[in-house]
Design a protein around this motif. Sequence first.
Motif, PDB file in Angstrom:
ATOM      1  N   TRP A 260       0.847  -1.196   0.000  1.00  0.00           N
ATOM      2  CA  TRP A 260       0.000   0.000   0.000  1.00  0.00           C
ATOM      3  C   TRP A 260       0.886   1.250   0.000  1.00  0.00           C
ATOM      4  N   LEU A 261       0.473   2.213  -0.804  1.00  0.00           N
ATOM      5  CA  LEU A 261       1.150   3.501  -0.889  1.00  0.00           C
ATOM      6  C   LEU A 261       0.217   4.561  -0.327  1.00  0.00           C
ATOM      7  N   ASN A 262       0.716   5.335   0.643  1.00  0.00           N
ATOM      8  CA  ASN A 262      -0.095   6.403   1.225  1.00  0.00           C
ATOM      9  C   ASN A 262       0.415   7.753   0.733  1.00  0.00           C
ATOM     10  N   LEU A 263      -0.517   8.593   0.326  1.00  0.00           N
ATOM     11  CA  LEU A 263      -0.211   9.990  -0.001  1.00  0.00           C
ATOM     12  C   LEU A 263      -0.932  10.865   1.009  1.00  0.00           C
ATOM     13  N   SER A 264      -0.172  11.648   1.777  1.00  0.00           N
ATOM     14  CA  SER A 264      -0.792  12.633   2.671  1.00  0.00           C
ATOM     15  C   SER A 264      -0.234  13.998   2.306  1.00  0.00           C
ATOM     16  N   TYR A 265      -1.065  15.021   2.415  1.00  0.00           N
ATOM     17  CA  TYR A 265      -0.612  16.344   1.988  1.00  0.00           C
ATOM     18  C   TYR A 265      -1.392  17.449   2.675  1.00  0.00           C
ATOM     19  N   PHE A 266      -0.773  18.625   2.703  1.00  0.00           N
ATOM     20  CA  PHE A 266      -1.393  19.859   3.179  1.00  0.00           C
ATOM     21  C   PHE A 266      -1.282  20.892   2.067  1.00  0.00           C
ATOM     22  N   TYR A 267      -2.332  21.664   1.876  1.00  0.00           N
ATOM     23  CA  TYR A 267      -2.261  22.718   0.873  1.00  0.00           C
ATOM     24  C   TYR A 267      -3.134  23.893   1.293  1.00  0.00           C
ATOM     25  N   SER A 268      -2.805  25.061   0.776  1.00  0.00           N
ATOM     26  CA  SER A 268      -3.557  26.273   1.148  1.00  0.00           C
ATOM     27  C   SER A 268      -4.001  26.989  -0.130  1.00  0.00           C
ATOM     28  N   PRO A 269      -5.193  26.668  -0.623  1.00  0.00           N
ATOM     29  CA  PRO A 269      -5.674  27.274  -1.860  1.00  0.00           C
ATOM     30  C   PRO A 269      -6.071  28.732  -1.671  1.00  0.00           C
ATOM     31  N   ARG A 270      -5.974  29.485  -2.723  1.00  0.00           N
ATOM     32  CA  ARG A 270      -6.507  30.845  -2.713  1.00  0.00           C
ATOM     33  C   ARG A 270      -7.973  30.788  -3.112  1.00  0.00           C
ATOM     34  N   GLY A 271      -8.795  31.569  -2.459  1.00  0.00           N
ATOM     35  CA  GLY A 271     -10.211  31.598  -2.792  1.00  0.00           C
ATOM     36  C   GLY A 271     -10.685  33.022  -2.943  1.00  0.00           C
ATOM     37  N   PRO A 272     -11.912  33.200  -3.430  1.00  0.00           N
ATOM     38  CA  PRO A 272     -12.806  32.124  -3.846  1.00  0.00           C
ATOM     39  C   PRO A 272     -12.350  31.480  -5.150  1.00  0.00           C
ATOM     40  N   ALA A 273     -12.702  30.189  -5.310  1.00  0.00           N
ATOM     41  CA  ALA A 273     -12.309  29.444  -6.502  1.00  0.00           C
ATOM     42  C   ALA A 273     -13.443  28.505  -6.913  1.00  0.00           C
ATOM     43  N   ASP A 274     -13.476  28.153  -8.198  1.00  0.00           N
ATOM     44  CA  ASP A 274     -14.486  27.211  -8.690  1.00  0.00           C
ATOM     45  C   ASP A 274     -14.257  25.819  -8.123  1.00  0.00           C
ATOM     46  N   PHE A 275     -12.996  25.462  -7.920  1.00  0.00           N
ATOM     47  CA  PHE A 275     -12.636  24.158  -7.352  1.00  0.00           C
ATOM     48  C   PHE A 275     -11.231  24.275  -6.792  1.00  0.00           C
ATOM     49  N   PHE A 276     -10.902  23.420  -5.820  1.00  0.00           N
ATOM     50  CA  PHE A 276      -9.514  23.333  -5.383  1.00  0.00           C
ATOM     51  C   PHE A 276      -9.218  21.962  -4.790  1.00  0.00           C
ATOM     52  N   GLY A 277      -7.949  21.566  -4.978  1.00  0.00           N
ATOM     53  CA  GLY A 277      -7.480  20.256  -4.548  1.00  0.00           C
ATOM     54  C   GLY A 277      -6.227  19.907  -5.314  1.00  0.00           C
ATOM     55  N   VAL A 278      -5.998  18.605  -5.512  1.00  0.00           N
ATOM     56  CA  VAL A 278      -4.849  18.156  -6.287  1.00  0.00           C
ATOM     57  C   VAL A 278      -5.336  17.235  -7.397  1.00  0.00           C
TER      58      VAL A 278
END
Length: 265
Positions: free
Chosen positions: A104-122
């Motif tokens: 199993w491979l785990n991906l964990s992450y933190f991110y700080s999107p600028r808003g407002p936005a139509d969508f955000f993530g990776v």
Amino acid sequence: GDGVDIASPGAPVRGAQVAAEEIGERIILTAGSTEVEIDRRTGHLLRLDRGGDGLPLAGGPLPTGRRADPHSVRLLSEEDSRVVEVRDAGELQVARWRLFPSGWLNLSYFYSPRGPADFFGVTFDLASESVESLRWLGDGPWPRWKNRMRGGSFDLWQQTGEEFPGGFLSEVRWLRLAGSGGALTLVLEDDDLFVGLFPPPFPADARNVVAPLPSGDVSFLHAIPAIGTKFKRAEELGPSSQRTESRGLYSASIWLFAEGSPEVP
């Protein structure tokens, strides 16, 4: 599903070890027949397969907003696993790839999107033609939009790649994508994460029945776009159709498991 232990993906495996080597611009992690290849410059996944089989998920995690700006990619040891830690000066602040002896491979992450936005993530790349069927535990049977969340139910759903219209799935606990090249199981620890799969093409005569979409093929999102109607653009449709404000720092944890070629229903 299908013999994959999704209940405890990080469980120890007696006698198993994770190996790591750095070859040029690549970091290669190995656990049994599972191999993970990561780009040393970007921290992006290049390859995840088991015995040479798997789906060609790659090119991420790429933030959907501001461009990634990685300033360090390090190989670390952690208990019985190996970790590739990516620190970024852009929207994606930290991402950690961790391969366990179980494969199993785990991906964990933190991110700080600028808003407002139509969508955000990776987001990631995955050729849609490589997926012949998908099965998931979550809301269904059809994808969601920010302003079209009602209807359907939480259940186990299955569709062929041709049946699935593309779009955003909600409340996903796990998702299995399968094709002739292999299969990929994804387990999400966070039920507030949407999974965007193969953004749907809008016809030329769609008028206002359109929405902005992430550039990648598989996305993990904390905010998804609203869609317009024939006569009104989304932003004219009320509070649930507006762009999403960012509330600062977001995090997620996703488990991935590659398999050999299954029997595709």
